[in-house]
Design a protein around this motif. Structure first.
Motif, PDB file in Angstrom:
ATOM      1  N   MET A   1     -17.118   7.655  -0.164  1.00  0.00           N
ATOM      2  CA  MET A   1     -15.740   7.955  -0.968  1.00  0.00           C
ATOM      3  C   MET A   1     -15.732   7.038  -2.164  1.00  0.00           C
ATOM      4  SD  MET A   1     -13.160   8.864   1.960  1.00  0.00           S
ATOM      5  CE  MET A   1     -12.056   9.989   1.005  1.00  0.00           C
ATOM      6  N   PRO A   2     -15.213   7.332  -3.239  1.00  0.00           N
ATOM      7  CA  PRO A   2     -15.123   6.582  -4.356  1.00  0.00           C
ATOM      8  C   PRO A   2     -13.745   5.775  -4.137  1.00  0.00           C
ATOM      9  CG  PRO A   2     -14.633   8.770  -5.086  1.00  0.00           C
ATOM     10  CD  PRO A   2     -15.023   8.969  -3.749  1.00  0.00           C
ATOM     11  N   GLY A   3     -13.644   4.625  -5.025  1.00  0.00           N
ATOM     12  CA  GLY A   3     -12.421   3.889  -5.008  1.00  0.00           C
ATOM     13  C   GLY A   3     -12.863   2.617  -5.732  1.00  0.00           C
ATOM     14  N   PHE A   4     -11.989   1.869  -5.840  1.00  0.00           N
ATOM     15  CA  PHE A   4     -11.732   0.791  -6.733  1.00  0.00           C
ATOM     16  C   PHE A   4     -12.588  -0.579  -5.782  1.00  0.00           C
ATOM     17  CE2 PHE A   4      -7.948   2.501  -8.779  1.00  0.00           C
ATOM     18  CZ  PHE A   4      -8.419   2.753  -9.954  1.00  0.00           C
ATOM     19  N   LEU A   5     -13.382  -1.201  -6.660  1.00  0.00           N
ATOM     20  CA  LEU A   5     -14.340  -2.113  -5.880  1.00  0.00           C
ATOM     21  C   LEU A   5     -13.103  -3.438  -5.207  1.00  0.00           C
ATOM     22  CD1 LEU A   5     -17.520  -2.893  -8.002  1.00  0.00           C
ATOM     23  CD2 LEU A   5     -17.157  -1.742  -5.682  1.00  0.00           C
ATOM     24  N   VAL A   6     -13.593  -3.695  -4.077  1.00  0.00           N
ATOM     25  CA  VAL A   6     -12.790  -4.876  -3.433  1.00  0.00           C
ATOM     26  C   VAL A   6     -13.332  -6.186  -4.065  1.00  0.00           C
ATOM     27  CG1 VAL A   6     -12.118  -5.641  -1.027  1.00  0.00           C
ATOM     28  CG2 VAL A   6     -12.284  -3.344  -1.545  1.00  0.00           C
ATOM     29  N   HIS A   7     -12.570  -7.066  -4.390  1.00  0.00           N
ATOM     30  CA  HIS A   7     -12.988  -8.666  -4.754  1.00  0.00           C
ATOM     31  C   HIS A   7     -12.104  -9.436  -3.569  1.00  0.00           C
ATOM     32  CE1 HIS A   7      -8.944  -7.784  -6.387  1.00  0.00           C
ATOM     33  NE2 HIS A   7      -9.052  -8.905  -6.924  1.00  0.00           N
ATOM     34  N   VAL A   8     -12.650 -10.621  -3.933  1.00  0.00           N
ATOM     35  CA  VAL A   8     -12.093 -11.831  -2.921  1.00  0.00           C
ATOM     36  C   VAL A   8     -10.575 -11.962  -2.956  1.00  0.00           C
ATOM     37  CG1 VAL A   8     -14.145 -12.834  -2.447  1.00  0.00           C
ATOM     38  CG2 VAL A   8     -12.564 -13.516  -4.032  1.00  0.00           C
ATOM     39  N   GLY A   9      -9.799 -11.552  -4.030  1.00  0.00           N
ATOM     40  CA  GLY A   9      -8.582 -11.572  -4.295  1.00  0.00           C
ATOM     41  C   GLY A   9      -7.672 -10.479  -3.616  1.00  0.00           C
ATOM     42  N   ALA A  10      -8.352  -9.471  -3.210  1.00  0.00           N
ATOM     43  CA  ALA A  10      -7.562  -8.123  -2.966  1.00  0.00           C
ATOM     44  C   ALA A  10      -6.646  -8.596  -1.626  1.00  0.00           C
ATOM     45  CB  ALA A  10      -8.545  -7.066  -2.187  1.00  0.00           C
ATOM     46  N   GLN A  11      -5.549  -7.908  -1.485  1.00  0.00           N
ATOM     47  CA  GLN A  11      -4.854  -7.909  -0.300  1.00  0.00           C
ATOM     48  C   GLN A  11      -5.033  -7.054   0.670  1.00  0.00           C
ATOM     49  OE1 GLN A  11      -0.778  -7.300  -1.822  1.00  0.00           O
ATOM     50  NE2 GLN A  11      -0.601  -9.191  -3.279  1.00  0.00           N
ATOM     51  N   VAL A  12      -5.672  -7.691   1.895  1.00  0.00           N
ATOM     52  CA  VAL A  12      -6.116  -6.689   2.990  1.00  0.00           C
ATOM     53  C   VAL A  12      -5.459  -7.417   4.355  1.00  0.00           C
ATOM     54  CG1 VAL A  12      -8.301  -6.315   4.248  1.00  0.00           C
ATOM     55  CG2 VAL A  12      -8.326  -6.737   1.955  1.00  0.00           C
ATOM     56  N   PHE A  13      -4.862  -6.385   4.959  1.00  0.00           N
ATOM     57  CA  PHE A  13      -4.292  -6.410   6.215  1.00  0.00           C
ATOM     58  C   PHE A  13      -4.586  -5.991   7.278  1.00  0.00           C
ATOM     59  CE2 PHE A  13      -1.367  -7.236   2.548  1.00  0.00           C
ATOM     60  CZ  PHE A  13      -0.814  -8.544   2.451  1.00  0.00           C
ATOM     61  N   ARG A  71     -23.634   4.802  -3.640  1.00  0.00           N
ATOM     62  CA  ARG A  71     -24.449   4.685  -4.692  1.00  0.00           C
ATOM     63  C   ARG A  71     -24.702   3.415  -5.558  1.00  0.00           C
ATOM     64  NH1 ARG A  71     -23.658  10.515  -7.821  1.00  0.00           N
ATOM     65  NH2 ARG A  71     -24.125  11.929  -5.999  1.00  0.00           N
ATOM     66  N   VAL A  72     -23.720   2.319  -5.082  1.00  0.00           N
ATOM     67  CA  VAL A  72     -23.761   1.288  -5.882  1.00  0.00           C
ATOM     68  C   VAL A  72     -23.769   0.134  -4.910  1.00  0.00           C
ATOM     69  CG1 VAL A  72     -22.290  -0.283  -7.386  1.00  0.00           C
ATOM     70  CG2 VAL A  72     -21.956   2.099  -7.693  1.00  0.00           C
ATOM     71  N   PHE A  73     -25.048  -0.663  -5.395  1.00  0.00           N
ATOM     72  CA  PHE A  73     -25.213  -1.713  -4.132  1.00  0.00           C
ATOM     73  C   PHE A  73     -25.545  -3.185  -4.957  1.00  0.00           C
ATOM     74  CE2 PHE A  73     -26.707   2.018  -2.760  1.00  0.00           C
ATOM     75  CZ  PHE A  73     -26.638   2.196  -1.547  1.00  0.00           C
ATOM     76  N   SER A  83     -11.410   2.740  -0.260  1.00  0.00           N
ATOM     77  CA  SER A  83     -11.281   3.569   0.693  1.00  0.00           C
ATOM     78  C   SER A  83     -12.242   3.316   2.168  1.00  0.00           C
ATOM     79  CB  SER A  83     -11.880   4.971   0.417  1.00  0.00           C
ATOM     80  OG  SER A  83     -13.214   4.990  -0.263  1.00  0.00           O
ATOM     81  N   SER A  84     -12.951   2.024   1.950  1.00  0.00           N
ATOM     82  CA  SER A  84     -13.716   1.869   2.978  1.00  0.00           C
ATOM     83  C   SER A  84     -13.028   1.497   4.390  1.00  0.00           C
ATOM     84  CB  SER A  84     -14.274   0.280   2.508  1.00  0.00           C
ATOM     85  OG  SER A  84     -15.394   0.462   1.580  1.00  0.00           O
ATOM     86  N   ALA A 106     -16.259   2.788  -8.033  1.00  0.00           N
ATOM     87  CA  ALA A 106     -17.609   3.176  -7.523  1.00  0.00           C
ATOM     88  C   ALA A 106     -17.817   4.099  -6.449  1.00  0.00           C
ATOM     89  CB  ALA A 106     -18.406   1.640  -6.808  1.00  0.00           C
ATOM     90  N   ILE A 107     -18.927   4.806  -6.252  1.00  0.00           N
ATOM     91  CA  ILE A 107     -19.008   5.727  -5.333  1.00  0.00           C
ATOM     92  C   ILE A 107     -20.084   5.062  -4.247  1.00  0.00           C
ATOM     93  CG2 ILE A 107     -20.003   8.125  -4.662  1.00  0.00           C
ATOM     94  CD1 ILE A 107     -18.998   9.015  -7.419  1.00  0.00           C
TER      95      ILE A 107
END
Length: 107
Positions: A1-13, A71-73, A83-84, A106-107
């Motif tokens: 599923m497409p979505g914005f790339l996650v970076h180390v500063g993302a808020q993940v809970f 599709r993006v590696f 969406s991961s 990315a997709i």
């Protein structure tokens, strides 16, 4: 599923409001000056409020992702997008990506 790339500063809970952070950033691809995260990177969880046994099966300690880009590696590994999906151990509950950068998708 497409979505914005996650970076180390993302808020993940975790599902119980514990802060999740990646153990290994991916410096090969950056967004907004911050490294991204590949799907194989485990996350550690701190501050989970799920009680330990016998009241529940928590708190969440680690999490592993099982979906990412198709599709993006980077270095042959899929990247994480908003969406991961991930599962926490030992509780079996999901991680929630609350906020990430909004310029690169990315997709």
């Amino acid at each position: 599923m497409p979505g914005f790339l996650v970076h180390v500063g993302a808020q993940v809970f975790c599902a119980h409001a514990g802060q999740a952070t990646p153990t290994v950033p991916n410096p090969r691809v950056t967004v907004g000056g911050q490294p991204t995260v590949v799907m194989t990177t485990p996350y550690v969880v701190a501050g989970c409020t799920l009680p330990p046994p016998p009241a529940a099966n928590g708190p969440c300690v680690t999490a592993q992702w099982f979906s990412g880009t198709t599709r993006v590696f980077s270095n042959g590994q899929p990247l994480l997008v908003q969406s991961s999906q991930a599962v926490c151990a030992p509780s079996g509950t999901p991680l929630i990506i609350a906020a990430t950068q909004t310029r690169v998708s990315a997709i």
